[in-house]
Design a protein around this motif. Structure first.
Motif, PDB file in Angstrom:
ATOM      1  N   ARG A   1     -43.476 -33.139  -8.188  1.00 28.25           N
ATOM      2  CA  ARG A   1     -44.597 -33.702  -8.930  1.00 28.25           C
ATOM      3  C   ARG A   1     -44.656 -35.230  -8.822  1.00 28.25           C
ATOM      4  N   ASN A   2     -43.978 -35.783  -7.836  1.00 27.46           N
ATOM      5  CA  ASN A   2     -43.966 -37.238  -7.686  1.00 27.46           C
ATOM      6  C   ASN A   2     -44.872 -37.650  -6.528  1.00 27.46           C
ATOM      7  N   THR A   3     -44.937 -38.946  -6.274  1.00 33.48           N
ATOM      8  CA  THR A   3     -45.788 -39.454  -5.200  1.00 33.48           C
ATOM      9  C   THR A   3     -44.991 -39.838  -3.958  1.00 33.48           C
ATOM     10  N   ALA A   4     -43.726 -39.454  -3.918  1.00 30.32           N
ATOM     11  CA  ALA A   4     -42.915 -39.438  -2.695  1.00 30.32           C
ATOM     12  C   ALA A   4     -42.727 -40.805  -2.042  1.00 30.32           C
ATOM     13  N   ILE A   5     -42.561 -41.842  -2.843  1.00 29.11           N
ATOM     14  CA  ILE A   5     -42.364 -43.189  -2.314  1.00 29.11           C
ATOM     15  C   ILE A   5     -40.877 -43.541  -2.336  1.00 29.11           C
ATOM     16  N   ALA A   6     -40.419 -44.197  -1.280  1.00 27.12           N
ATOM     17  CA  ALA A   6     -39.038 -44.658  -1.195  1.00 27.12           C
ATOM     18  C   ALA A   6     -39.030 -46.151  -0.906  1.00 27.12           C
ATOM     19  N   ARG A   7     -38.133 -46.882  -1.569  1.00 36.19           N
ATOM     20  CA  ARG A   7     -38.021 -48.328  -1.365  1.00 36.19           C
ATOM     21  C   ARG A   7     -36.723 -48.806  -1.993  1.00 36.19           C
ATOM     22  N   SER A   8     -36.365 -50.063  -1.718  1.00 37.76           N
ATOM     23  CA  SER A   8     -35.144 -50.616  -2.314  1.00 37.76           C
ATOM     24  C   SER A   8     -35.342 -52.045  -2.810  1.00 37.76           C
ATOM     25  N   ASN A   9     -36.586 -52.488  -2.967  1.00 39.85           N
ATOM     26  CA  ASN A   9     -36.856 -53.882  -3.375  1.00 39.85           C
ATOM     27  C   ASN A   9     -36.848 -54.032  -4.890  1.00 39.85           C
ATOM     28  N   TYR A  10     -35.700 -53.731  -5.496  1.00 38.21           N
ATOM     29  CA  TYR A  10     -35.588 -53.792  -6.951  1.00 38.21           C
ATOM     30  C   TYR A  10     -35.247 -55.204  -7.412  1.00 38.21           C
ATOM     31  N   LEU A  11     -34.972 -55.348  -8.689  1.00 35.26           N
ATOM     32  CA  LEU A  11     -34.844 -56.667  -9.298  1.00 35.26           C
ATOM     33  C   LEU A  11     -33.403 -57.100  -9.527  1.00 35.26           C
ATOM     34  N   THR A  12     -32.533 -56.174  -9.919  1.00 38.04           N
ATOM     35  CA  THR A  12     -31.143 -56.523 -10.208  1.00 38.04           C
ATOM     36  C   THR A  12     -30.268 -56.274  -8.982  1.00 38.04           C
ATOM     37  N   PRO A  13     -29.183 -57.031  -8.810  1.00 41.15           N
ATOM     38  CA  PRO A  13     -28.273 -56.777  -7.682  1.00 41.15           C
ATOM     39  C   PRO A  13     -27.747 -55.347  -7.672  1.00 41.15           C
TER      40      PRO A  13
END
Length: 431
Positions: free
Chosen positions: A90-102
């Motif tokens: 039920r998700n939109t199937a996006i993958a990424r790693s550009n988060y905010l915390t180390p």
């Protein structure tokens, strides 16, 4: 200095066989009743070394890595419906790693790396399209946050940079980057490794891989209770019978608070619906995932040409997964603000899933005060992209009895100790 996780991967990998192009063609000519099943449907055994509650990406990945990396195969994955029928489907199937915390960047970067090689490892095409990910900034405050994220990403070795309106226009010609719009685009955080993955293919690939190692995948079976004696897990009760086990893992996303109640544990998790929608298919034109935190909208295009839209979570806690007209009206308004040329497209359907959100927008992973009871929950809007690394880390935790460094910051004790991992600036909308 960037932290490094130590993962045990010295065990020989089992070859997962597949089909040649010719055999696939002949397989397609056969009646469906004769097709070979990708995973078995065994009867429930009376005893397992590990019982994983939840047959989504996290539960199946944990089972697969327990078997493939650590040789633990007497494992059951219990799913009350069909595998992938919850948040994984039920998700939109996006993958990424550009988060905010180390901590978050290192964690999700490991997951992207695993996704990049997952089709080869599972011999199952998960259709990972690394088309790039754009997070738009419409005001000075958002632009500062994008620059902050970009610098944290670069320190962690993740490819991210802030680009201007002209570069955004080159990537997405359909985007209105003029200064005359209601929400002018000042810039964007561009993350080339990000993209989309076929979520059901990931579920099927992990299920097939786990089944070939001898893992029991038990569908249409509800967990009704967890037995605890003298502070440790002794068994799991289900609608098909009781199981003796010393280890139970909660991988149930939106239903996780209900499973926690079975062992008398309360964690700071609020469950809210998250809606999404999809349009009719059109000729491909959108070559990047586009996210706007200010407008609370994100959009990507599938390989078949449909546009997949999403927004922020519904502003109330409940378990209903019904769509709403308010969501569609607000979504359409914000999408057309970014791309006015989409006004003639027809919306085909909408759906909703359940998000288990924590106060700091980071997951809760690891052991609990009940010996043998582990949790992999609190994923909110970003559980799909974390499936591989979560399964890998939880499998190491169960196999060796120690907390892997990569998930150590996400233990439940951080809320009492005041060591929050605040990811709201990168996770509240930018799935």
């Amino acid at each position: 200095m960037r932290s490094k996780a130590s993962f045990s991967n010295d065990k020989p990998q089992k070859k997962i066989s597949g089909y040649s192009a010719a055999s696939l063609f002949y397989q397609g000519l056969k009646p469906q009743s004769s097709w070979k099943k990708n995973w078995t449907e065994p009867d429930l055994k009376k005893q397992y070394d590990v019982v994983i509650i939840g047959g989504g990406i996290h539960g199946l990945a944990t089972a697969y890595y327990l078997a493939s990396r650590h040789g633990i195969t007497n494992v059951a994955v219990i799913e009350k419906s069909y595998i992938g029928g919850g948040g994984s489907g039920r998700n939109t199937a996006i993958a990424r790693s550009n988060y905010l915390t180390p901590e978050g960047v290192a964690f999700y970067d490991r997951s992207v790396k695993l996704y990049e090689n997952l089709s080869t490892e599972l011999n199952f095409n998960i259709m990972f399209a690394q088309m790039g990910h754009l997070t738009l900034a419409h005001n000075d405050s958002s632009l500062r946050t994008m620059r902050w994220r970009a610098e944290v990403n670069k320190v962690q070795g993740v490819d991210s940079e802030v680009i201007g309106p002209d570069e955004i226009k080159e990537l997405v010609p359909m985007m209105d980057t003029s200064a005359q719009t209601r929400y002018p685009i000042l810039g964007a955080l561009y993350h080339p490794p990000g993209g989309t993955i076929r979520h059901d293919a990931v579920v099927w690939g992990y299920a097939r891989g786990a089944s070939l190692y001898g893992i029991d995948i038990i569908q249409n079976t509800e967990v009704t209770g967890i037995d605890v004696e003298h502070g440790r897990v002794t068994g799991v009760r289900t609608s098909k019978g009781d199981i003796k086990t010393g280890t139970a893992v909660n991988c149930t996303a939106g239903w996780s608070p209900l499973i926690n109640q079975m062992v008398g544990i309360d964690m700071p998790v609020v469950v809210s619906p998250l809606q999404a929608a999809v349009t009719e298919p059109v000729k491909p034109f959108l070559s990047s995932v586009v996210v706007s935190g200010s407008l609370h909208v994100y959009v990507s295009q599938t390989s078949r040409g449909e546009l997949v839209f999403g927004a922020s979570m519904d502003p109330f806690a409940q378990y209903s997964m019904r769509g709403s007209l308010d969501f569609i009206e607000g979504l359409a308004k914000n999408v057309l603000t970014l791309m006015p040329g989409l006004s003639k497209m027809r919306l085909m359907r909408q759906w909703s899933g359940l998000c288990d959100m924590t106060p700091d927008y980071s997951p809760i992973m690891g052991p609990t005060e009940i010996e043998g009871y582990h949790v992999d929950i609190g994923w909110g809007t970003y559980g799909f992209k974390a499936g591989p690394v979560s399964g890998e880390a939880m499998a190491e935790l169960i196999a060796h009895g120690r907390m892997p460094e990569i998930i150590a910051p996400f233990g439940v004790e951080r809320f009492a100790d005041g060591r929050l991992v605040g990811e709201k600036g990168a996770a509240s909308v930018g799935h």
